[in-house]
Design a protein around this motif. Sequence first.
Motif, PDB file in Angstrom:
ATOM      1  N   LEU A  12      42.504 -17.517  46.465  1.00  0.00           N
ATOM      2  CA  LEU A  12      42.884 -16.169  46.039  1.00  0.00           C
ATOM      3  C   LEU A  12      43.352 -15.298  47.197  1.00  0.00           C
ATOM      4  O   LEU A  12      44.106 -14.351  47.004  1.00  0.00           O
ATOM      5  CB  LEU A  12      41.714 -15.495  45.318  1.00  0.00           C
ATOM      6  CG  LEU A  12      41.317 -16.131  43.984  1.00  0.00           C
ATOM      7  CD1 LEU A  12      40.080 -15.460  43.418  1.00  0.00           C
ATOM      8  CD2 LEU A  12      42.461 -16.071  42.989  1.00  0.00           C
ATOM      9  N   ALA A  13      42.928 -15.619  48.415  1.00  0.00           N
ATOM     10  CA  ALA A  13      43.327 -14.827  49.572  1.00  0.00           C
ATOM     11  C   ALA A  13      44.753 -15.140  50.022  1.00  0.00           C
ATOM     12  O   ALA A  13      45.354 -14.367  50.758  1.00  0.00           O
ATOM     13  CB  ALA A  13      42.359 -15.077  50.731  1.00  0.00           C
ATOM     14  N   GLN A  14      45.315 -16.251  49.562  1.00  0.00           N
ATOM     15  CA  GLN A  14      46.684 -16.593  49.941  1.00  0.00           C
ATOM     16  C   GLN A  14      47.654 -15.573  49.364  1.00  0.00           C
ATOM     17  O   GLN A  14      47.522 -15.151  48.222  1.00  0.00           O
ATOM     18  CB  GLN A  14      47.066 -17.982  49.438  1.00  0.00           C
ATOM     19  CG  GLN A  14      46.351 -19.104  50.116  1.00  0.00           C
ATOM     20  CD  GLN A  14      46.775 -20.445  49.539  1.00  0.00           C
ATOM     21  OE1 GLN A  14      47.497 -20.533  48.561  1.00  0.00           O
ATOM     22  NE2 GLN A  14      46.295 -21.508  50.163  1.00  0.00           N
ATOM     23  N   LYS A  15      48.624 -15.213  50.160  1.00  0.00           N
ATOM     24  CA  LYS A  15      49.655 -14.290  49.714  1.00  0.00           C
ATOM     25  C   LYS A  15      50.805 -15.102  49.117  1.00  0.00           C
ATOM     26  O   LYS A  15      51.147 -16.172  49.629  1.00  0.00           O
ATOM     27  CB  LYS A  15      50.175 -13.450  50.887  1.00  0.00           C
ATOM     28  CG  LYS A  15      49.098 -12.625  51.550  1.00  0.00           C
ATOM     29  CD  LYS A  15      48.637 -11.533  50.637  1.00  0.00           C
ATOM     30  CE  LYS A  15      47.576 -10.703  51.313  1.00  0.00           C
ATOM     31  NZ  LYS A  15      46.647 -10.105  50.430  1.00  0.00           N
ATOM     32  N   GLU A  68      28.453 -22.861  45.784  1.00  0.00           N
ATOM     33  CA  GLU A  68      28.859 -22.172  47.016  1.00  0.00           C
ATOM     34  C   GLU A  68      30.135 -22.790  47.573  1.00  0.00           C
ATOM     35  O   GLU A  68      31.045 -22.092  47.996  1.00  0.00           O
ATOM     36  CB  GLU A  68      27.728 -22.234  48.054  1.00  0.00           C
ATOM     37  CG  GLU A  68      27.972 -21.410  49.290  1.00  0.00           C
ATOM     38  CD  GLU A  68      28.083 -19.915  49.010  1.00  0.00           C
ATOM     39  OE1 GLU A  68      28.856 -19.253  49.722  1.00  0.00           O
ATOM     40  OE2 GLU A  68      27.421 -19.420  48.084  1.00  0.00           O
ATOM     41  N   ARG A  69      30.243 -24.109  47.569  1.00  0.00           N
ATOM     42  CA  ARG A  69      31.438 -24.785  48.077  1.00  0.00           C
ATOM     43  C   ARG A  69      32.647 -24.443  47.215  1.00  0.00           C
ATOM     44  O   ARG A  69      33.725 -24.146  47.716  1.00  0.00           O
ATOM     45  CB  ARG A  69      31.204 -26.299  48.102  1.00  0.00           C
ATOM     46  CG  ARG A  69      32.332 -27.079  48.735  1.00  0.00           C
ATOM     47  CD  ARG A  69      31.966 -28.541  48.934  1.00  0.00           C
ATOM     48  NE  ARG A  69      31.277 -29.173  47.832  1.00  0.00           N
ATOM     49  CZ  ARG A  69      31.893 -29.707  46.773  1.00  0.00           C
ATOM     50  NH1 ARG A  69      33.187 -29.695  46.681  1.00  0.00           N
ATOM     51  NH2 ARG A  69      31.177 -30.274  45.812  1.00  0.00           N
ATOM     52  N   LYS A  70      32.498 -24.430  45.901  1.00  0.00           N
ATOM     53  CA  LYS A  70      33.608 -24.085  45.000  1.00  0.00           C
ATOM     54  C   LYS A  70      34.016 -22.625  45.172  1.00  0.00           C
ATOM     55  O   LYS A  70      35.186 -22.293  45.131  1.00  0.00           O
ATOM     56  CB  LYS A  70      33.213 -24.361  43.552  1.00  0.00           C
ATOM     57  CG  LYS A  70      33.197 -25.825  43.220  1.00  0.00           C
ATOM     58  CD  LYS A  70      32.878 -26.042  41.766  1.00  0.00           C
ATOM     59  CE  LYS A  70      32.896 -27.523  41.446  1.00  0.00           C
ATOM     60  NZ  LYS A  70      32.557 -27.780  40.051  1.00  0.00           N
ATOM     61  N   ARG A  71      33.047 -21.763  45.371  1.00  0.00           N
ATOM     62  CA  ARG A  71      33.351 -20.346  45.542  1.00  0.00           C
ATOM     63  C   ARG A  71      34.163 -20.123  46.815  1.00  0.00           C
ATOM     64  O   ARG A  71      35.116 -19.362  46.833  1.00  0.00           O
ATOM     65  CB  ARG A  71      32.067 -19.527  45.563  1.00  0.00           C
ATOM     66  CG  ARG A  71      32.291 -18.041  45.446  1.00  0.00           C
ATOM     67  CD  ARG A  71      30.975 -17.331  45.249  1.00  0.00           C
ATOM     68  NE  ARG A  71      30.130 -17.553  46.406  1.00  0.00           N
ATOM     69  CZ  ARG A  71      29.737 -16.601  47.227  1.00  0.00           C
ATOM     70  NH1 ARG A  71      30.071 -15.358  47.006  1.00  0.00           N
ATOM     71  NH2 ARG A  71      28.993 -16.869  48.259  1.00  0.00           N
ATOM     72  N   ASP A  72      33.804 -20.815  47.890  1.00  0.00           N
ATOM     73  CA  ASP A  72      34.566 -20.708  49.133  1.00  0.00           C
ATOM     74  C   ASP A  72      36.008 -21.162  48.925  1.00  0.00           C
ATOM     75  O   ASP A  72      36.940 -20.553  49.417  1.00  0.00           O
ATOM     76  CB  ASP A  72      33.922 -21.550  50.240  1.00  0.00           C
ATOM     77  CG  ASP A  72      32.625 -20.943  50.750  1.00  0.00           C
ATOM     78  OD1 ASP A  72      32.383 -19.752  50.469  1.00  0.00           O
ATOM     79  OD2 ASP A  72      31.872 -21.664  51.416  1.00  0.00           O
ATOM     80  N   TYR A  73      36.193 -22.233  48.196  1.00  0.00           N
ATOM     81  CA  TYR A  73      37.543 -22.738  47.921  1.00  0.00           C
ATOM     82  C   TYR A  73      38.339 -21.715  47.116  1.00  0.00           C
ATOM     83  O   TYR A  73      39.476 -21.414  47.422  1.00  0.00           O
ATOM     84  CB  TYR A  73      37.454 -24.065  47.157  1.00  0.00           C
ATOM     85  CG  TYR A  73      38.784 -24.534  46.651  1.00  0.00           C
ATOM     86  CD1 TYR A  73      39.697 -25.131  47.519  1.00  0.00           C
ATOM     87  CD2 TYR A  73      39.146 -24.360  45.321  1.00  0.00           C
ATOM     88  CE1 TYR A  73      40.928 -25.557  47.067  1.00  0.00           C
ATOM     89  CE2 TYR A  73      40.379 -24.773  44.866  1.00  0.00           C
ATOM     90  CZ  TYR A  73      41.268 -25.376  45.741  1.00  0.00           C
ATOM     91  OH  TYR A  73      42.483 -25.784  45.285  1.00  0.00           O
ATOM     92  N   LEU A  74      37.704 -21.151  46.109  1.00  0.00           N
ATOM     93  CA  LEU A  74      38.372 -20.175  45.260  1.00  0.00           C
ATOM     94  C   LEU A  74      38.732 -18.920  46.044  1.00  0.00           C
ATOM     95  O   LEU A  74      39.836 -18.395  45.904  1.00  0.00           O
ATOM     96  CB  LEU A  74      37.484 -19.818  44.063  1.00  0.00           C
ATOM     97  CG  LEU A  74      38.100 -18.887  43.027  1.00  0.00           C
ATOM     98  CD1 LEU A  74      39.357 -19.512  42.444  1.00  0.00           C
ATOM     99  CD2 LEU A  74      37.106 -18.597  41.931  1.00  0.00           C
TER     100      LEU A  74
END
Length: 152
Positions: free
Chosen positions: A39-42, A29-35
């Motif tokens: 990925l949300a960065q433009k 869950e922690r890694k998924r949040d980081y990913l």
Amino acid sequence: MSDSIRTEEVSGVDAPPRARVETAAETFERKRDYLEGFLAQKPQVESAAEPGGALYEAVVDALKEIYDPEIPVNIYDLGLIYGVEVTDDGHAVVNMTLTTPHCPVAESMPAEVELRVGSVPGIAIADVNLVWDPPWDPAKMSDEARLELGML
């Protein structure tokens, strides 16, 4: 000087806290949040006029199409171009030199550079500054130019 040892009696000591170990689900869950955040960065939009930008690189490509008539290497790799500045509104300024002040193309080469740079789509004004300081020397050539001339 007297060294003395003091003692104190206690009724009990608290157990130190134990290390917390994440479960596999918590780690995932922690890694998924980081990913997701990554990925949300433009992507940062670079100006087309900055090095690496499309307009700047188009100007450099135009300069690489101009060859010194006495040396079979383009003027960019030959090290005759000291600087390229391009603004977002299409104003290009090229600082260049020649191999010597007595170069046979001293009058025609800057005009050709101005013409070629001015013909790049997106360039509205092209200015060429012919400078003699610092003087050109073979150390300014790119490795590709040295290889072409058999100097490597």
